[in-house]
Design a protein around this motif. Structure first.
Motif, PDB file in Angstrom:
ATOM      1  N   SER A 168      49.718  51.276  35.973  1.00  0.00           N
ATOM      2  CA  SER A 168      50.324  51.599  34.667  1.00  0.00           C
ATOM      3  C   SER A 168      49.669  52.828  34.037  1.00  0.00           C
ATOM      4  O   SER A 168      50.302  53.526  33.246  1.00  0.00           O
ATOM      5  CB  SER A 168      50.256  50.402  33.722  1.00  0.00           C
ATOM      6  OG  SER A 168      48.929  50.196  33.269  1.00  0.00           O
TER       7      SER A 168
ATOM      8  N   ASN B  44      48.941  46.360  39.286  1.00  0.00           N
ATOM      9  CA  ASN B  44      49.949  46.978  38.418  1.00  0.00           C
ATOM     10  C   ASN B  44      49.355  47.475  37.106  1.00  0.00           C
ATOM     11  O   ASN B  44      49.826  48.467  36.552  1.00  0.00           O
ATOM     12  CB  ASN B  44      51.128  46.031  38.200  1.00  0.00           C
ATOM     13  CG  ASN B  44      52.097  46.115  39.352  1.00  0.00           C
ATOM     14  OD1 ASN B  44      52.404  47.193  39.849  1.00  0.00           O
ATOM     15  ND2 ASN B  44      52.562  44.971  39.805  1.00  0.00           N
TER      16      ASN B  44
ATOM     17  N   LEU C  62      55.052  51.056  40.986  1.00  0.00           N
ATOM     18  CA  LEU C  62      55.024  49.614  40.785  1.00  0.00           C
ATOM     19  C   LEU C  62      54.710  48.930  42.115  1.00  0.00           C
ATOM     20  O   LEU C  62      55.400  49.160  43.103  1.00  0.00           O
ATOM     21  CB  LEU C  62      56.384  49.140  40.269  1.00  0.00           C
ATOM     22  CG  LEU C  62      56.561  47.643  40.050  1.00  0.00           C
ATOM     23  CD1 LEU C  62      55.700  47.182  38.868  1.00  0.00           C
ATOM     24  CD2 LEU C  62      58.032  47.324  39.796  1.00  0.00           C
ATOM     25  N   CYS C  63      53.687  48.101  42.132  1.00  0.00           N
ATOM     26  CA  CYS C  63      53.370  47.315  43.326  1.00  0.00           C
ATOM     27  C   CYS C  63      54.190  46.028  43.257  1.00  0.00           C
ATOM     28  O   CYS C  63      54.218  45.359  42.229  1.00  0.00           O
ATOM     29  CB  CYS C  63      51.872  46.997  43.390  1.00  0.00           C
ATOM     30  SG  CYS C  63      51.373  46.174  44.917  1.00  0.00           S
TER      31      CYS C  63
END
Length: 173
Positions: free
Chosen positions: A169, A165, A109-110
């Motif tokens: 994902s 993101n 996750l950024c």
């Protein structure tokens, strides 16, 4: 319960900071981390890469699928990632913190960043910086090849957390 690393990845040598702050399961191997970088920096995995530990020793690409991130990155031990032997994009990884989390399918996750990453095959730091100067310089000259490569509306200051993101994902298990 997974041990999560919060990491800052900073591109070395550019005039204005280009960085990403992200969270990842500390047990992922270095091959998966390479895929994370491709998503974080919107690169297309066209080139070879390698890692260098804090002692300056290269980590064999042959074995990176067997090396967990937690083995080579700590609060006292940075890690360097080099992508594209021609352009030689060098990224320094700094572990900001670690924490336990039981969430599944959330990482990588950024959580933040600065500026758009240089495009694939843009000539390394020198080529990238020169292209930016040309695009922002004399508007009377035709730099259509650079505009074609970078995109008509390339904005180096743009950072889009949602786009990054979305790309990340695709890597979630």
């Amino acid at each position: 319960m997974a041990k999560i690393f919060e990491i800052k990845a900073t591109l070395v040598g550019v005039k204005f900071e280009i960085s990403r702050t992200f969270q990842v399961d500390s047990s992922i191997n270095l091959q998966v981390l390479h895929e994370v970088f491709q998503a974080l920096f919107a690169w297309e995995n066209f080139h070879l890469h390698f890692y260098r530990d804090s002692r300056g020793e290269d980590i064999s690409i042959k074995h990176e699928d067997q090396v967990p991130l937690s083995q080579v990155l700590s609060t006292v031990q940075n890690l360097t990632y080099v992508y594209d032997y021609g352009d030689s994009w060098t990224i320094i990884l700094t572990l900001l913190k670690s924490f336990d989390d039981s969430a599944i399918g959330v990482y990588p996750l950024c959580i933040g960043g600065l500026r758009k990453a240089p495009p694939e095959d843009s000539g390394g730091v020198t080529g990238y910086e020169m292209s930016l100067e040309l695009m922002n310089g004399d508007k009377k000259k035709d730099y259509s090849l650079i505009s074609e490569w970078y995109g008509e509306n390339y904005n180096p200051d743009h950072f889009n957390l949602d786009e990054i993101n979305h790309a990340l994902s695709q890597l979630r298990g």
